[in-house]
Design an enzyme around this catalytic site. Sequence first.
Site, short mmCIF file in Angstrom:
data_model
loop_
_atom_site.label_atom_id
_atom_site.label_comp_id
_atom_site.label_asym_id
_atom_site.label_seq_id
_atom_site.Cartn_x
_atom_site.Cartn_y
_atom_site.Cartn_z
N TYR A 33 0.82 -1.21 0.00
CA TYR A 33 0.00 0.00 0.00
C TYR A 33 0.85 1.26 0.00
CZ TYR A 33 0.82 1.35 4.88
OH TYR A 33 1.39 1.79 6.03
N LYS A 151 6.57 -1.80 1.65
CA LYS A 151 5.46 -1.16 2.39
C LYS A 151 4.26 -2.11 2.27
CE LYS A 151 3.60 3.47 3.11
NZ LYS A 151 3.56 3.32 4.56
N GLU A 184 13.16 3.13 13.28
CA GLU A 184 12.15 4.13 12.95
C GLU A 184 11.01 4.02 13.95
OE1 GLU A 184 10.59 3.15 9.03
OE2 GLU A 184 10.60 1.02 9.49
N LEU A 208 11.82 1.73 6.47
CA LEU A 208 11.18 2.14 5.23
C LEU A 208 11.77 3.50 4.89
CD1 LEU A 208 8.80 1.56 3.14
CD2 LEU A 208 7.62 3.35 4.40
N1 PDD Z 1 3.57 5.47 6.86
N2 PDD Z 1 8.24 4.15 8.23
C1 PDD Z 1 7.11 3.42 8.25
C2 PDD Z 1 7.12 2.09 8.92
C3 PDD Z 1 5.94 3.91 7.63
O1 PDD Z 1 4.83 3.17 7.64
C4 PDD Z 1 5.99 5.18 7.00
C5 PDD Z 1 4.79 5.75 6.31
C6 PDD Z 1 7.19 5.92 7.02
C7 PDD Z 1 7.30 7.27 6.36
O2 PDD Z 1 7.18 7.20 4.96
P1 PDD Z 1 6.67 8.44 4.11
O3 PDD Z 1 7.49 9.62 4.50
O4 PDD Z 1 6.94 8.03 2.71
O5 PDD Z 1 5.21 8.66 4.41
C8 PDD Z 1 8.29 5.36 7.64
C9 PDD Z 1 2.36 5.94 6.21
C10 PDD Z 1 2.11 7.38 6.39
C11 PDD Z 1 1.19 5.09 6.62
O6 PDD Z 1 1.43 4.01 7.15
O7 PDD Z 1 0.06 5.44 6.36
#
Ligand code: PDD
Length: 298
Positions: A33, A151, A184, A208
Site C-alpha cells: 500500500y 510497504k 524508525e 522504510l
Molecule cells: N507510513 N516508516 C514506516 C514504517 C511507515 O509506515 C511510513 C509511512 C514511514 C514514512 O514514509 P513516508 O514519508 O513516505 O510517508 C516510515 C504511512 C504514512 C502510513 O502508514 O500510512
Amino acid sequence: MTMLVHLNGKLIPAKEALISVFDHGFLYGDGVYETMRVYDGVTFMLDEHLNRLYRSALMIGLIIPVEVNSLKNYIYDTLIANSLKEAFVRLTVSRGYGPIGIDPDLCHSPTIVIIAQEMRDYPKSFYERGISLIISEIRRNPREALNPQIKSLNFLNNILAKIEAKKKGSYDAIMLNVYGMVTESTISNIFFYKENVLCTPSPDCGILEGITRGIIIEIALRDGLIVKEGEFTKEDLYSADEVFITNTTLEVMPVSRIDNKEYPVGNITRLLHKAYKEEVKAYVAKVKAEGPSIWGYE
Ligand code: PDD
C-alpha cells in the site's frame, strides 16, 4: 454526501465497497500500500509514491495489473468524485481473491482499492509541544526476515510496538533492530539533532525509506546542515538536543519525550518543518502550472 471508493476500476459507494473474505490481503496480509497527501487538489510526490508501490509489489512478486497512468487517473477520479482538495489517499493492492492457502499462485487477480478522505489534521498542540515516545521492546523485523523497505499490509510488527506505547501512556514507539540500533517509529522515520549534526538511521538499519525523510535530508543539505545517515543507539537519542519524526501525513512532528528523557521543541525542527511546507507549496504550484492537477480537469 456519500463517500465513493475506487474498487477494482470502479467508483462505488463506501458501504458497497466490499471485498471477499477469501482475499489474501485479509487472510494473510499479502499485499502492499501507499498513503499519499493531497494539498489543494494536488497529490504530493505522486510519482515517488507510485514508484515505491510498484517496487514494493515487485519485492513480493505481485504484478499490479494496471499501468501507473491508470492508477494516477483512478486517484484523481476518486478525489474529484468526493470533491476533495485537502485529503489523504490510501491506495492498497492485495494479492486478491483465492482459496485458503498461502501460495500466491492461488490468486489470479489483485484487488485494488483507493480510499480518499478529507485530511484530519493532527492536534495543533502536538506540533507546539511535541509528542511522547517510548523505545519499544519489540524489535523491528530484520531486512532478512521481512524487509521494512516493502510497504506491506503486514503491519503486526509495528502494531505490537504501538500497543506497547499506548499501554505505557505514550503516543507512539521507536523500534530498534535486532542489533539494538535505532530504526524508525511505527509509521514514521526518526531524526535527531545533536552537536550541530542532523542524524537519521541509514537504510541499512532496516527502515522504510520515507519520501518525507528524503525531502528533509535534501532540505537540510541545501540549508547547509551536516547530515549523517548511520547507525545509532538509544543513548544517542537520549543525548540529542532535538528529536522529530516524519511521514507523509504528519510532515514533521516534534518529539518532546523519549522514555524519561525530555526535549524542547527546537529551532532546527521548526526550521525544517517550515522549509518542508515551502517545498510542498512549490511542488503544488509547479504541478498546477504544468497541469493537469485534479482541478485542471474542470
Ligand atoms: N507510513 N516508516 C514506516 C514504517 C511507515 O509506515 C511510513 C509511512 C514511514 C514514512 O514514509 P513516508 O514519508 O513516505 O510517508 C516510515 C504511512 C504514512 C502510513 O502508514 O500510512
